[in-house]
Design an enzyme around this catalytic site. Sequence first.
Site, PDB file in Angstrom:
ATOM      1  N   LYS A 112      -4.208   0.893  -2.782  1.00 56.53           N
ATOM      2  CA  LYS A 112      -3.217   1.794  -3.364  1.00 56.53           C
ATOM      3  C   LYS A 112      -2.152   2.197  -2.330  1.00 56.53           C
ATOM      4  O   LYS A 112      -1.027   2.516  -2.685  1.00 56.53           O
ATOM      5  CB  LYS A 112      -3.883   3.056  -3.910  1.00 56.53           C
ATOM      6  CG  LYS A 112      -4.973   2.831  -4.951  1.00 56.53           C
ATOM      7  CD  LYS A 112      -4.404   2.448  -6.296  1.00 56.53           C
ATOM      8  CE  LYS A 112      -5.440   2.494  -7.414  1.00 56.53           C
ATOM      9  NZ  LYS A 112      -6.544   1.528  -7.253  1.00 56.53           N
TER      10      LYS A 112
HETATM   11  C1  LIG Z   1      -7.149   0.547  -8.107  1.00 54.54           C
HETATM   12  C2  LIG Z   1      -8.124  -0.406  -7.509  1.00 54.54           C
HETATM   13  C3  LIG Z   1      -8.417  -1.653  -8.114  1.00 54.54           C
HETATM   14  C4  LIG Z   1      -7.820  -2.067  -9.434  1.00 54.54           C
HETATM   15  O1  LIG Z   1      -6.454  -2.371  -9.349  1.00 54.54           O
HETATM   16  P1  LIG Z   1      -5.548  -2.420 -10.676  1.00 54.54           P
HETATM   17  O2  LIG Z   1      -4.164  -2.578 -10.188  1.00 54.54           O
HETATM   18  O3  LIG Z   1      -5.772  -1.080 -11.354  1.00 54.54           O
HETATM   19  O4  LIG Z   1      -6.028  -3.541 -11.511  1.00 54.54           O
HETATM   20  C5  LIG Z   1      -9.294  -2.507  -7.477  1.00 54.54           C
HETATM   21  N1  LIG Z   1      -9.885  -2.156  -6.309  1.00 54.54           N
HETATM   22  C6  LIG Z   1      -9.639  -0.966  -5.706  1.00 54.54           C
HETATM   23  C7  LIG Z   1     -10.350  -0.632  -4.446  1.00 54.54           C
HETATM   24  C8  LIG Z   1      -8.750  -0.045  -6.277  1.00 54.54           C
HETATM   25  O5  LIG Z   1      -8.529   1.135  -5.664  1.00 54.54           O
END
Ligand SMILES: *Cc1c(COP(=O)(O)O)cnc(C)c1O
Length: 499
Positions: A112
């Site tokens: 993120k």
């Molecule tokens: C948010 C997240 C995901 C999923 O990503 P999306 O863009 O929502 O599909 C996968 N792994 C981690 C560690 C995340 O924080």
Amino acid sequence: MQVLYKSTRGKEELVTASTAILKGLSKDGGLFVPVTIPKLDVPMEKLAQMSYQETAYEVMSRFLTDFTEEELKDCINKAYDSKFDTEAIAPLHEANGIYFLELFHGATIAFKDMALSILPHLMTTAAKKNQVKNEIVILTATSGDTGKAALAGFADVSGTKIIVFYPKHGVSPIQEKQMVTQKGANTYVIGITGNFDDAQTAVKKMFNDKELAEELDQAGYQFSSANSINIGRLVPQIVYYVYAYAALVKEGKIKAGDKINVVVPTGNFGNILAAYYAKQMGLPVNRLICASNENKVLYDFFRTGVYDRKREFILTSSPSMDILISSNLERLIYRLTGENAEKCAELMQSLSNGGEYAITDEMKEKLSDFYGNYCSEGETREAISATYYGCDYVIDPHTAVAAGVYQKYVRETQDTETPAVIASTASPYKFTRSVMDAISDRYAGLDDFALADALEKLSGVKIPKAVEEIRTAPVLHDKVVDAPDMPAAVKEILGIQQA
Ligand SMILES: *Cc1c(COP(=O)(O)O)cnc(C)c1O
């Protein structure tokens, strides 16, 4: 070439990139998508010589066309700096011929950070460009990762405040500690007595409350969203796919033009959609491999063409993928309909009313870019342990879901030739309990910080600053409210008189 943005539900006029970022969601409930996907018109040989920041400029400037060169470069340089613990920003790690694209070297050690470290700068720049005088108030409900990454991104960014609500008894101890120790004069973290859905529902209600918006405006504030439906989060995520490809060319692992497979552990469908956009830009991608955990709505959708959220919500060891409504899938659906906003709106309506929708055979044919599969909890543990004992590399449960699904893809398709890049979305240090339990049962009695010490010994990878910091950091936020009292808490923070 100017790129404008339109809503997937067709009721809003075309807007500029900066307006789309400020609004987050379109008024008609749809998501903003670019009218055309720009081509990646930079030769690969040139990209192969570029830093992460330079690559980011080449990719993002094609989408955010109303930002000047100076504005965009300024945002990029403020985002991708020493907050990341490696100059590469997103390095590749080769293990048994598979390339793990490590997206967890930012402030909160999850992917993120890749988008949330730049979004605040894009947003304040967009506010200036559009003569927004109000201070921007970011409202977020979080189940763990997004809240902390948004807090870290917006902390002390002038012209903004950020308020995060989390379920007091619904996040992991490390996740809670990460949030309640957040520094920054403009950061506010509040626990609520309900669950994540209660927090999310109350936040959405505040976004749609016209009276509240009016009161805010009078006090010099307006709400905005740091959620993954914001185009300002999607565009920065396209960068690392281009960067990873160029790195493989640079290192002589592939020749420019060779196809690669991309494997993405998926929840809200944002990260894999960015890879799809990279492919549409012209990046040579063969298959986009969509990996789900036991909440396998997407796997079922790719197999049957029916999206059905009416099922039990399963808590897994990869909580950031525990999701039954993948919001960003709407952007793909829109393309599958041939950009028919009416049809798209109809399908989304059917999802919110009846909990499901079915696409036509013609639309399903266009899904051939994708391959979907899933891992059970046992298979996820197995992938962690196999990667550790086989390659001496420790991966987190989200990345493990992707690694496990990739093995299934190879077995099913016999495609052993195409090089694969796996999006590695979190540091194993964020999920030490599941990781260490998968490797051996001798760690069962240890607490979270002792587990981090054990992981350091085992992996030889230093404990990241993000974990070290919270060991001793003082708690700065301890407010807890009931969900119905969330608007009152927001008003109190903003100094708005209660009626
Ligand atoms: C948010 C997240 C995901 C999923 O990503 P999306 O863009 O929502 O599909 C996968 N792994 C981690 C560690 C995340 O924080």
